[in-house]
Scaffold this motif. Structure first.
Motif, PDB file in Angstrom:
ATOM      1  N   PRO A   1     -16.202   2.131  -3.746  1.00  0.00           N
ATOM      2  CA  PRO A   1     -17.540   2.429  -3.205  1.00  0.00           C
ATOM      3  C   PRO A   1     -18.537   1.287  -3.340  1.00  0.00           C
ATOM      4  O   PRO A   1     -19.478   1.195  -2.562  1.00  0.00           O
ATOM      5  CB  PRO A   1     -17.993   3.642  -4.036  1.00  0.00           C
ATOM      6  N   ASP A   2     -18.328   0.384  -4.316  1.00  0.00           N
ATOM      7  CA  ASP A   2     -19.252  -0.743  -4.475  1.00  0.00           C
ATOM      8  C   ASP A   2     -18.895  -1.907  -3.549  1.00  0.00           C
ATOM      9  O   ASP A   2     -19.519  -2.958  -3.592  1.00  0.00           O
ATOM     10  CB  ASP A   2     -19.313  -1.212  -5.924  1.00  0.00           C
ATOM     11  N   GLY A   3     -17.882  -1.728  -2.697  1.00  0.00           N
ATOM     12  CA  GLY A   3     -17.529  -2.737  -1.711  1.00  0.00           C
ATOM     13  C   GLY A   3     -16.452  -3.711  -2.147  1.00  0.00           C
ATOM     14  O   GLY A   3     -16.007  -4.533  -1.356  1.00  0.00           O
ATOM     15  N   TYR A   4     -16.030  -3.638  -3.393  1.00  0.00           N
ATOM     16  CA  TYR A   4     -14.988  -4.544  -3.881  1.00  0.00           C
ATOM     17  C   TYR A   4     -13.604  -3.992  -3.550  1.00  0.00           C
ATOM     18  O   TYR A   4     -13.399  -2.778  -3.501  1.00  0.00           O
ATOM     19  CB  TYR A   4     -15.106  -4.748  -5.392  1.00  0.00           C
ATOM     20  N   LEU A   5     -12.672  -4.892  -3.377  1.00  0.00           N
ATOM     21  CA  LEU A   5     -11.297  -4.506  -3.098  1.00  0.00           C
ATOM     22  C   LEU A   5     -10.654  -4.029  -4.390  1.00  0.00           C
ATOM     23  O   LEU A   5     -10.577  -4.768  -5.374  1.00  0.00           O
ATOM     24  CB  LEU A   5     -10.524  -5.698  -2.523  1.00  0.00           C
ATOM     25  N   GLY A   6     -10.200  -2.776  -4.385  1.00  0.00           N
ATOM     26  CA  GLY A   6      -9.577  -2.202  -5.573  1.00  0.00           C
ATOM     27  C   GLY A   6      -8.079  -2.419  -5.606  1.00  0.00           C
ATOM     28  O   GLY A   6      -7.489  -2.577  -6.665  1.00  0.00           O
ATOM     29  N   LEU A   7      -7.453  -2.433  -4.419  1.00  0.00           N
ATOM     30  CA  LEU A   7      -6.002  -2.577  -4.357  1.00  0.00           C
ATOM     31  C   LEU A   7      -5.593  -3.059  -2.978  1.00  0.00           C
ATOM     32  O   LEU A   7      -6.137  -2.613  -1.966  1.00  0.00           O
ATOM     33  CB  LEU A   7      -5.322  -1.221  -4.631  1.00  0.00           C
ATOM     34  N   ARG A   8      -4.629  -3.962  -2.974  1.00  0.00           N
ATOM     35  CA  ARG A   8      -3.991  -4.414  -1.737  1.00  0.00           C
ATOM     36  C   ARG A   8      -2.504  -4.156  -1.930  1.00  0.00           C
ATOM     37  O   ARG A   8      -1.940  -4.567  -2.943  1.00  0.00           O
ATOM     38  CB  ARG A   8      -4.248  -5.894  -1.522  1.00  0.00           C
ATOM     39  N   PHE A   9      -1.888  -3.460  -0.991  1.00  0.00           N
ATOM     40  CA  PHE A   9      -0.494  -3.080  -1.184  1.00  0.00           C
ATOM     41  C   PHE A   9       0.264  -3.052   0.134  1.00  0.00           C
ATOM     42  O   PHE A   9      -0.323  -2.947   1.208  1.00  0.00           O
ATOM     43  CB  PHE A   9      -0.398  -1.718  -1.882  1.00  0.00           C
ATOM     44  N   ASP A  10       1.571  -3.137   0.034  1.00  0.00           N
ATOM     45  CA  ASP A  10       2.462  -3.075   1.189  1.00  0.00           C
ATOM     46  C   ASP A  10       2.696  -1.609   1.529  1.00  0.00           C
ATOM     47  O   ASP A  10       3.015  -0.803   0.642  1.00  0.00           O
ATOM     48  CB  ASP A  10       3.790  -3.758   0.837  1.00  0.00           C
TER      49      ASP A  10
END
Length: 144
Positions: free
Chosen positions: A118-127
């Motif tokens: 919600p704060d705009g930061y990327l929490g996770l990037r996944f395949d």
């Protein structure tokens, strides 16, 4: 001439002009990533650069995420230029990365998911081939 204190009905006219611009914005301009990310929920962006990935992996991941988050997550499909899908009406709201800006800025390739906090930061990037990464992250961070 209007006095600085107002009282000439200008506030109403200015507000009407602003409301008109907001109402028609969706019809006249492309959707911006900022618009998708605004709000207080986590946002899951599911990217696919091929129709097969969009119809298979993307759809499965969207279903799983919705079930696990019990409606506390907004999900969008982001499709690469030229990707068309039939999705059977089950795809989440879909935006097309028409100029490839999303792909370029986020180095998105293949079928990937991006969970934005919600704060705009990327929490996770996944395949998307491994949706277990998303499940594990949600359980660890959010307690689901």
């Amino acid at each position: 001439m209007h006095p600085p204190t107002g009282a000439q009905g200008m506030n109403t006219g200015i507000q009407d002009a602003y409301n008109w611009r907001g109402r028609w914005r969706w019809w006249c301009f492309p959707v911006r990533l900022f618009d998708l990310l605004s709000g207080v929920d986590h946002v899951l962006l599911l990217y696919a650069d091929a129709a097969e990935a969009a119809d298979g992996q993307l759809l499965a991941c969207a279903r799983q995420a919705r079930e696990e988050m019990r409606g506390r997550l907004r999900v969008y499909a982001v499709l690469a230029p030229g990707v068309q899908t039939d999705g059977g009406g089950e795809l989440p709201p879909t935006v097309h990365d028409g100029e490839g800006a999303f792909r370029q800025r986020y180095d998105a390739r293949g079928a990937e998911g991006f969970l934005v906090r919600p704060d705009g930061y990327l929490g996770l990037r996944f395949d998307l081939k491994d949706p277990g990464q998303l499940s594990g992250h949600l359980r660890t961070v959010l307690g689901f």
